[in-house]
Write an enzyme that holds these catalytic residues in place. Structure first.
Site, short mmCIF file in Angstrom:
data_model
loop_
_atom_site.label_atom_id
_atom_site.label_comp_id
_atom_site.label_asym_id
_atom_site.label_seq_id
_atom_site.Cartn_x
_atom_site.Cartn_y
_atom_site.Cartn_z
N TYR A 233 -5.34 6.64 5.29
CA TYR A 233 -5.40 5.66 4.19
C TYR A 233 -4.61 4.39 4.54
CZ TYR A 233 -4.62 3.13 -0.01
OH TYR A 233 -4.56 2.09 -0.89
N GLU B 158 0.83 -1.21 0.00
CA GLU B 158 0.00 0.00 0.00
C GLU B 158 0.86 1.25 0.00
OE1 GLU B 158 -3.12 0.20 -0.58
OE2 GLU B 158 -3.42 -1.96 -0.60
N ASP C 79 -9.26 6.51 -1.22
CA ASP C 79 -8.16 6.96 -2.08
C ASP C 79 -8.78 7.54 -3.35
OD1 ASP C 79 -9.04 4.80 -3.51
OD2 ASP C 79 -7.05 3.95 -3.87
#
Ligand code: SF4
Length: 361
Positions: free
Chosen positions: A124, A41, A142
């Site tokens: 996030y 990520e 996102d």
């Protein structure tokens, strides 16, 4: 469209069924440990999947665990990250790994607040790792999720404004309350990557088309509403390959600046009214204390960052004289061309090294 409980669970169900059938086989989806999810990520922020895959594989081979990453030097981490850009991601990941090993005995905390305290971790990353690795119902918003939700719920208003962002996080938080939160978040992002794309979304293939307000009113092309991009400035930056007895000078950027911890060739921005060679002589003298003769140009390389673009112009520089006094860097080395591969350079400098190598007989 009303976001009733029933509607939300049906939307989640349709999306999950589609995901099970259509998800891409990506390396970080095979074994979902917190470390692997976090690494993926982090690399995927601002970066395309195709670019990330080889970096992810290489990084995992070298640092297969949080403990291995924590033991590594920052130089080694940056060397593997070189070319991927946004280097603060690597520095933060490395610092966070050390903190996890020291404070959390190597285990990524499941508690959102504790997680958010770690270097570089924002909502996030917290949402991604906690939902995908631990299957906790934590939302993610996102760019892909923003696009899908703004269209499905016909959210007007600047998608980057605080009000719309708050609404998106709240909606994502409601939708993720299902029995597969990690897969649900990935499904939402996957839909945004593969189907609900920025231009010409493939609504005919979309599993939630019958729930999409933008589609119903033909506004897919208008949503999400994004602020107009500002013009991006461009700079010309001459840099010198300063030769001394078969070696050349490289300098290391301080860790707290952009591209921090990476190596580069001395040089800097051309000011209005300056010739390229004059700007280079001035920059080298300011940066290193050395006076040089500027010779032939090796190559010019264009590079784009998020807020500006630049063209690096590399020149051979010879006969350095004066005392080396470095003012804008953490370290320096005189290295042979063949040794350049041992150092982490950003991709612009790497292109210069390629051109330099091609010049060598
Ligand atoms: S129907 Fe079209 S606009 Fe709506 S979510 Fe699906 S792909 Fe996106």
């Amino acid at each position: 469209m009303k976001t009733t409980e029933h509607g939300k669970s049906e939307l989640a169900g349709s999306l999950l069924a589609w995901y099970d059938k259509h998800k891409r086989d990506l390396p970080w989806r095979r074994r979902k440990t917190p470390y692997r999810v976090w690494l993926a990520e982090t690399m995927l922020q601002q970066t395309r999947v195709e670019t990330v895959v080889p970096y992810y594989r290489r990084f995992l081979r070298r640092f297969p665990s949080m403990a291995a990453l924590a033991r590594a030097s920052l130089d080694d981490v940056l060397e593997l990250w070189a070319g991927l850009g946004y280097y603060s991601r690597a520095r933060n990941l490395h610092a966070a790994a050390r903190e996890i090993v020291n404070r959390w005995r190597g285990r990524v905390p499941k508690d959102r607040r504790a997680f958010l305290d770690l270097p570089g971790v924002g909502p996030y990353t917290a949402g991604a790792v906690l939902s995908i690795a631990y299957d906790l119902p934590e939302p993610i918003v996102d760019g892909n999720v923003t696009r899908v939700l703004c269209r499905v719920y016909a959210i007007e208003g600047d998608a980057k404004s605080a009000a719309v962002r708050k609404r998106l996080w709240s909606l994502a938080g409601e939708l993720v309350q299902n029995d597969r939160p990690g897969d649900f978040n990935q499904a939402l992002m996957e839909l945004g990557s593969l189907v609900c794309v920025p231009q010409d979304p493939a609504c005919g293939l979309c599993p939630i088309a019958d729930r999409c307000e933008a589609r119903a009113s033909g506004r897919q092309g208008e949503l999400p509403r994004l602020p107009k991009r500002k013009a991006v400035p461009h700079y010309d930056v001459p840099v010198g390959i300063i030769w001394r007895d078969g070696t050349l000078l490289i300098t290391k950027r301080p860790t707290d600046v952009m591209l921090g911890g990476l190596w580069e060739f001395p040089g800097g921005k051309q000011e209005p009214g300056e010739s390229m060679e004059g700007a280079l002589r001035r920059e080298i003298e300011e940066e290193t204390g050395l006076a040089v003769d500027v010779g032939d140009r090796i190559v010019s390389v264009n590079h784009a960052y998020s807020h500006f673009r630049l063209t690096l112009h590399a020149f051979h520089c010879r006969n350095p004289s004066g005392r080396l006094v470095l003012t804008k860097c953490d370290a320096y080395r005189w290295v042979k061309p063949a040794e350049l591969d041992d150092y982490a350079f950003p991709s612009g400098s790497r292109a210069i090294i390629d051109a330099l190598t091609a010049e060598q007989p």
